[in-house]
Design a protein around this motif. Structure first.
Motif, PDB file in Angstrom:
ATOM      1  N   GLY A  19      -8.050  16.358  26.157  1.00  0.00           N
ATOM      2  CA  GLY A  19      -8.044  17.948  25.846  1.00  0.00           C
ATOM      3  C   GLY A  19      -7.633  19.004  27.090  1.00  0.00           C
ATOM      4  O   GLY A  19      -7.926  19.686  27.288  1.00  0.00           O
ATOM      5  N   VAL A  20      -6.733  18.539  27.489  1.00  0.00           N
ATOM      6  CA  VAL A  20      -5.739  19.296  28.835  1.00  0.00           C
ATOM      7  C   VAL A  20      -4.059  19.838  28.765  1.00  0.00           C
ATOM      8  O   VAL A  20      -3.389  18.250  28.039  1.00  0.00           O
ATOM      9  N   LEU A  21      -3.775  20.657  27.898  1.00  0.00           N
ATOM     10  CA  LEU A  21      -2.741  21.117  27.563  1.00  0.00           C
ATOM     11  C   LEU A  21      -1.954  21.657  29.380  1.00  0.00           C
ATOM     12  O   LEU A  21      -2.729  22.585  30.002  1.00  0.00           O
ATOM     13  N   ARG A  22      -0.854  20.778  29.865  1.00  0.00           N
ATOM     14  CA  ARG A  22      -0.276  21.951  30.644  1.00  0.00           C
ATOM     15  C   ARG A  22       0.944  22.519  30.418  1.00  0.00           C
ATOM     16  O   ARG A  22       1.873  22.278  29.338  1.00  0.00           O
ATOM     17  N   LEU A  23       1.221  23.400  30.348  1.00  0.00           N
ATOM     18  CA  LEU A  23       2.410  24.416  30.029  1.00  0.00           C
ATOM     19  C   LEU A  23       2.733  25.370  30.584  1.00  0.00           C
ATOM     20  O   LEU A  23       2.671  25.856  31.926  1.00  0.00           O
ATOM     21  N   VAL A  24       4.463  25.277  30.632  1.00  0.00           N
ATOM     22  CA  VAL A  24       5.059  25.789  31.465  1.00  0.00           C
ATOM     23  C   VAL A  24       5.309  27.361  31.193  1.00  0.00           C
ATOM     24  O   VAL A  24       6.144  27.511  29.902  1.00  0.00           O
ATOM     25  N   ILE A  25       4.946  28.201  31.925  1.00  0.00           N
ATOM     26  CA  ILE A  25       4.890  29.712  31.636  1.00  0.00           C
ATOM     27  C   ILE A  25       5.796  30.829  32.503  1.00  0.00           C
ATOM     28  O   ILE A  25       6.097  30.280  33.870  1.00  0.00           O
ATOM     29  N   ALA A  26       6.742  31.501  32.170  1.00  0.00           N
ATOM     30  CA  ALA A  26       7.428  32.114  33.214  1.00  0.00           C
ATOM     31  C   ALA A  26       6.541  33.713  33.269  1.00  0.00           C
ATOM     32  O   ALA A  26       5.961  34.314  32.456  1.00  0.00           O
ATOM     33  N   ASP A  27       5.586  33.545  34.487  1.00  0.00           N
ATOM     34  CA  ASP A  27       4.465  34.622  35.614  1.00  0.00           C
ATOM     35  C   ASP A  27       5.755  35.431  36.244  1.00  0.00           C
ATOM     36  O   ASP A  27       6.034  35.220  37.256  1.00  0.00           O
ATOM     37  N   ARG A  28       5.877  35.963  35.897  1.00  0.00           N
ATOM     38  CA  ARG A  28       6.516  37.389  37.036  1.00  0.00           C
ATOM     39  C   ARG A  28       7.802  36.522  37.120  1.00  0.00           C
ATOM     40  O   ARG A  28       8.042  37.279  38.879  1.00  0.00           O
ATOM     41  N   GLY A  29       8.385  36.545  36.143  1.00  0.00           N
ATOM     42  CA  GLY A  29      10.072  36.065  36.448  1.00  0.00           C
ATOM     43  C   GLY A  29      10.136  34.557  37.146  1.00  0.00           C
ATOM     44  O   GLY A  29      11.027  33.901  37.918  1.00  0.00           O
ATOM     45  N   LYS A  30       9.051  34.176  37.470  1.00  0.00           N
ATOM     46  CA  LYS A  30       8.241  32.531  38.166  1.00  0.00           C
ATOM     47  C   LYS A  30       8.485  32.165  37.649  1.00  0.00           C
ATOM     48  O   LYS A  30       7.059  32.257  36.624  1.00  0.00           O
ATOM     49  N   LEU A  31       8.627  30.698  37.293  1.00  0.00           N
ATOM     50  CA  LEU A  31       7.788  29.515  36.257  1.00  0.00           C
ATOM     51  C   LEU A  31       6.634  28.777  37.007  1.00  0.00           C
ATOM     52  O   LEU A  31       6.919  28.361  37.536  1.00  0.00           O
ATOM     53  N   THR A  32       5.905  28.516  36.578  1.00  0.00           N
ATOM     54  CA  THR A  32       4.676  27.692  36.760  1.00  0.00           C
ATOM     55  C   THR A  32       3.992  27.173  35.284  1.00  0.00           C
ATOM     56  O   THR A  32       4.524  26.899  34.762  1.00  0.00           O
ATOM     57  N   VAL A  33       2.932  26.308  36.107  1.00  0.00           N
ATOM     58  CA  VAL A  33       2.753  25.520  35.121  1.00  0.00           C
ATOM     59  C   VAL A  33       1.027  25.768  34.943  1.00  0.00           C
ATOM     60  O   VAL A  33       0.534  25.949  35.992  1.00  0.00           O
ATOM     61  N   ARG A  34       1.124  26.428  33.688  1.00  0.00           N
ATOM     62  CA  ARG A  34      -0.352  26.572  33.404  1.00  0.00           C
ATOM     63  C   ARG A  34      -1.440  25.439  32.782  1.00  0.00           C
ATOM     64  O   ARG A  34      -0.876  24.601  31.935  1.00  0.00           O
ATOM     65  N   GLU A  35      -2.343  24.751  33.325  1.00  0.00           N
ATOM     66  CA  GLU A  35      -3.554  24.002  32.159  1.00  0.00           C
ATOM     67  C   GLU A  35      -4.255  25.495  31.248  1.00  0.00           C
ATOM     68  O   GLU A  35      -5.105  25.959  31.364  1.00  0.00           O
ATOM     69  N   LEU A  36      -4.699  24.554  30.063  1.00  0.00           N
ATOM     70  CA  LEU A  36      -4.829  24.811  29.309  1.00  0.00           C
ATOM     71  C   LEU A  36      -6.230  24.025  28.625  1.00  0.00           C
ATOM     72  O   LEU A  36      -5.386  22.792  28.204  1.00  0.00           O
TER      73      LEU A  36
END
Length: 178
Positions: free
Chosen positions: A127-144
């Motif tokens: 039930g969790v999606l790990r999404l690679v996002i660009a956050d202020r120019g830095k790539l991070t992984v966000r769990e949704l």
């Protein structure tokens, strides 16, 4: 009294007839649309698998479906066009399996609170999606949590993703935030 109208197989008949055969071939039927208002009438079977659906798979599934549906034909059956297709890139991702099958693809996600985020699909499970996002120019992984997602649609890309993004997608399934 209404004139005799040629019949088409029902959605239920098509599902019952093809579901087991498609499953044995490694595919799942997502939907069946029987449309008698087009000329000629059309039966569309939307299929998918964890490995996707390419033209070779579509041809193989057509070879499975055609003779089975032909066996249903009777004197009252209308001629129709059989179409085997994939979910398509424009169909919203609504179930965990859809997100899993779209792994590494860029997706636009609208959350229940109305906020939106765009990123690349990494690991999906429980039930969790790990999404690679660009956050202020830095790539991070966000769990949704999938339950927090109101809508998600794969984005069409015309150039390949950068390698760092793909590396984070791979690392997203290893339990850490990369």
């Amino acid at each position: 009294m209404a004139p005799d109208v040629p019949l088409l197989p029902t959605q239920k008949q098509v599902l019952e007839l093809l579901d087991g055969e498609f499953a044995r071939a490694g595919y799942e039927i997502e939907d069946v649309v029987v449309n008698s208002s087009t000329r000629p009438p059309r039966i569309t079977v939307i299929a998918d698998s964890d490995d996707g659906l390419d033209l070779e798979a579509i041809a193989a599934l057509s070879r499975i479906a055609s003779p089975l549906l032909d066996a249903l034909d009777s004197a009252d059956t209308a001629p129709y066009v059989l179409e085997i297709t994939s979910r398509g890139v424009d169909r919203p991702l609504t179930e965990e399996k859809h997100f899993r099958r779209a792994r590494t693809r860029k997706v636009e996600v609208v959350l229940e609170d109305g906020s939106a985020v765009t990123g690349r699909i990494g690991h999906v499970g429980d039930g969790v999606l790990r999404l690679v996002i660009a956050d202020r120019g830095k790539l991070t992984v966000r769990e949704l949590k999938l339950s927090e997602i109101a809508k998600a649609v794969v984005q069409v890309e015309f150039s390949p993703p950068n390698q760092r993004e793909l590396d984070l997608v791979e690392q997203s399934g290893k339990g850490g935030d990369a």
